[in-house]
Design a protein around this motif. Sequence first.
Motif, PDB file in Angstrom:
ATOM      1  N   THR A  80       0.745  -1.323   0.040  1.00  0.00           N
ATOM      2  CA  THR A  80       0.001   0.213   0.146  1.00  0.00           C
ATOM      3  C   THR A  80       0.902   1.334   0.005  1.00  0.00           C
ATOM      4  N   PRO A  81       0.431   2.217  -0.777  1.00  0.00           N
ATOM      5  CA  PRO A  81       1.357   3.371  -0.796  1.00  0.00           C
ATOM      6  C   PRO A  81       1.181   4.155   0.540  1.00  0.00           C
ATOM      7  N   VAL A  82       2.470   4.411   0.857  1.00  0.00           N
ATOM      8  CA  VAL A  82       2.450   5.056   2.315  1.00  0.00           C
ATOM      9  C   VAL A  82       3.372   6.497   2.323  1.00  0.00           C
ATOM     10  N   SER A  83       2.717   7.673   2.634  1.00  0.00           N
ATOM     11  CA  SER A  83       3.202   8.901   2.705  1.00  0.00           C
ATOM     12  C   SER A  83       3.342   9.309   4.232  1.00  0.00           C
ATOM     13  N   LEU A  84       4.567   9.700   4.638  1.00  0.00           N
ATOM     14  CA  LEU A  84       4.833  10.127   5.968  1.00  0.00           C
ATOM     15  C   LEU A  84       4.810  11.603   6.042  1.00  0.00           C
ATOM     16  N   ILE A  85       4.401  12.186   7.236  1.00  0.00           N
ATOM     17  CA  ILE A  85       4.292  13.618   7.413  1.00  0.00           C
ATOM     18  C   ILE A  85       4.811  13.705   9.073  1.00  0.00           C
ATOM     19  N   GLU A  86       5.937  14.802   9.004  1.00  0.00           N
ATOM     20  CA  GLU A  86       6.375  14.981  10.301  1.00  0.00           C
ATOM     21  C   GLU A  86       5.539  16.191  10.886  1.00  0.00           C
ATOM     22  N   ARG A  87       4.679  15.962  11.686  1.00  0.00           N
ATOM     23  CA  ARG A  87       3.681  16.906  12.213  1.00  0.00           C
ATOM     24  C   ARG A  87       2.864  16.493  13.677  1.00  0.00           C
ATOM     25  N   SER A  88       2.469  17.070  14.544  1.00  0.00           N
ATOM     26  CA  SER A  88       1.552  16.866  15.374  1.00  0.00           C
ATOM     27  C   SER A  88       0.168  16.921  15.014  1.00  0.00           C
ATOM     28  N   ALA A  89      -0.832  16.122  15.635  1.00  0.00           N
ATOM     29  CA  ALA A  89      -2.062  15.879  14.980  1.00  0.00           C
ATOM     30  C   ALA A  89      -3.090  17.256  15.560  1.00  0.00           C
ATOM     31  N   GLU A  90      -2.373  18.266  16.028  1.00  0.00           N
ATOM     32  CA  GLU A  90      -3.338  19.577  16.262  1.00  0.00           C
ATOM     33  C   GLU A  90      -3.551  20.453  15.251  1.00  0.00           C
ATOM     34  N   ALA A  91      -2.527  20.123  14.329  1.00  0.00           N
ATOM     35  CA  ALA A  91      -2.785  20.852  13.033  1.00  0.00           C
ATOM     36  C   ALA A  91      -2.224  20.078  11.748  1.00  0.00           C
ATOM     37  N   ILE A  92      -3.479  19.142  11.515  1.00  0.00           N
ATOM     38  CA  ILE A  92      -3.196  18.314  10.464  1.00  0.00           C
ATOM     39  C   ILE A  92      -3.140  18.884   9.021  1.00  0.00           C
ATOM     40  N   PRO A  93      -2.000  18.931   8.221  1.00  0.00           N
ATOM     41  CA  PRO A  93      -1.832  19.422   6.946  1.00  0.00           C
ATOM     42  C   PRO A  93      -2.476  18.635   5.811  1.00  0.00           C
ATOM     43  N   VAL A  94      -3.892  18.223   6.171  1.00  0.00           N
ATOM     44  CA  VAL A  94      -4.635  17.449   5.136  1.00  0.00           C
ATOM     45  C   VAL A  94      -6.035  18.223   4.814  1.00  0.00           C
ATOM     46  N   ASN A  95      -6.425  18.329   3.318  1.00  0.00           N
ATOM     47  CA  ASN A  95      -7.650  18.782   3.286  1.00  0.00           C
ATOM     48  C   ASN A  95      -8.795  18.586   4.042  1.00  0.00           C
ATOM     49  N   ASP A  96      -9.955  19.398   4.039  1.00  0.00           N
ATOM     50  CA  ASP A  96     -11.119  18.950   4.775  1.00  0.00           C
ATOM     51  C   ASP A  96     -11.736  18.006   3.773  1.00  0.00           C
ATOM     52  N   ALA A  97     -12.576  16.899   4.586  1.00  0.00           N
ATOM     53  CA  ALA A  97     -13.214  15.688   4.099  1.00  0.00           C
ATOM     54  C   ALA A  97     -12.759  15.168   3.164  1.00  0.00           C
ATOM     55  N   SER A  98     -11.348  14.866   3.134  1.00  0.00           N
ATOM     56  CA  SER A  98     -10.438  14.190   2.170  1.00  0.00           C
ATOM     57  C   SER A  98     -10.071  12.558   2.630  1.00  0.00           C
ATOM     58  N   ILE A  99     -10.408  12.178   3.674  1.00  0.00           N
ATOM     59  CA  ILE A  99      -9.976  10.938   4.285  1.00  0.00           C
ATOM     60  C   ILE A  99     -11.332  10.174   4.508  1.00  0.00           C
ATOM     61  N   ASP A 100     -11.179   8.819   4.418  1.00  0.00           N
ATOM     62  CA  ASP A 100     -12.164   7.832   4.630  1.00  0.00           C
ATOM     63  C   ASP A 100     -12.138   7.371   5.922  1.00  0.00           C
ATOM     64  N   THR A 101     -10.863   6.823   6.602  1.00  0.00           N
ATOM     65  CA  THR A 101     -10.597   6.245   7.868  1.00  0.00           C
ATOM     66  C   THR A 101      -9.545   7.059   8.574  1.00  0.00           C
ATOM     67  N   VAL A 102      -9.662   7.395   9.780  1.00  0.00           N
ATOM     68  CA  VAL A 102      -8.445   7.754  10.616  1.00  0.00           C
ATOM     69  C   VAL A 102      -8.400   6.722  11.843  1.00  0.00           C
ATOM     70  N   VAL A 103      -7.064   6.361  11.842  1.00  0.00           N
ATOM     71  CA  VAL A 103      -6.713   5.566  12.880  1.00  0.00           C
ATOM     72  C   VAL A 103      -5.809   6.089  13.806  1.00  0.00           C
ATOM     73  N   THR A 104      -6.235   5.727  15.214  1.00  0.00           N
ATOM     74  CA  THR A 104      -5.346   6.314  16.145  1.00  0.00           C
ATOM     75  C   THR A 104      -5.139   5.244  17.265  1.00  0.00           C
ATOM     76  N   THR A 105      -4.065   4.518  17.400  1.00  0.00           N
ATOM     77  CA  THR A 105      -3.587   3.413  18.347  1.00  0.00           C
ATOM     78  C   THR A 105      -2.659   3.838  19.416  1.00  0.00           C
ATOM     79  N   TRP A 106      -3.161   4.019  20.898  1.00  0.00           N
ATOM     80  CA  TRP A 106      -2.323   4.361  21.929  1.00  0.00           C
ATOM     81  C   TRP A 106      -1.505   5.787  21.461  1.00  0.00           C
ATOM     82  N   THR A 107      -2.508   6.731  21.086  1.00  0.00           N
ATOM     83  CA  THR A 107      -1.927   7.991  20.717  1.00  0.00           C
ATOM     84  C   THR A 107      -2.350   9.151  21.440  1.00  0.00           C
TER      85      THR A 107
END
Length: 203
Positions: A80-107
């Motif tokens: 699966t194509p993977v892109s990595l972003i060095e950023r904290s989650a309080e300001a996610i550099p992703v467009n509105d309504a552009s993600i199907d699934t958000v995953v958070t595990t022990w975060t």
Amino acid sequence: MSFYEDRLLPYVINLAMRNRTLVPYREHALSAAEGRVLEIGIGSGLNLPFYTPHVREILGLEPSPRLLAMAQRAAKSTRTPVSLIERSAEAIPVNDASIDTVVTTWTLCSIPAAQRALEEMRRVLRPGGQLLFVEHGLSPDANVRQWQDRLTPIWRRIGGNCHLNRPIWTLIETAGFRITGINTGYAKGPKPMTFMYEGRALV
């Protein structure tokens, strides 16, 4: 950032999260991921082997450059194509309504402004998108909660801001998500550290 936080903590986290008792949680939660996935706190990439062919792309958000380097190596073993972003989650550099699934595990335990991060997760999810989560947090047992409150100030210092006593269920609902399924209970280990919340929430 201290020497411990910069140089040692990423390897401590990677080692701790390799605990085999966590594997069933990963398998169950990630089996429901689909489409374009944003993983919050991808760490060293330990979730990557558990994504199914229903996932077409993975964006991995992580503030630690050392953990991101480990995740980059892990990504080479996935189709699966993977892109990595060095950023904290309080300001996610992703467009509105552009993600199907958000995953958070022990975060969520360690994000400085967890409520703001959850609001950001909700922003980037498409209508009908899902949040899949596995987190440890506040116990329903009064005696365990007392220990969680006592230990958290010390635990935060050695565990990368990890809070033992965050009310995960409440945090998710307060951010505007509708929880459609959740399992809770203690995993193996000391009770103050192991009360788990595993579930799914919708926008």
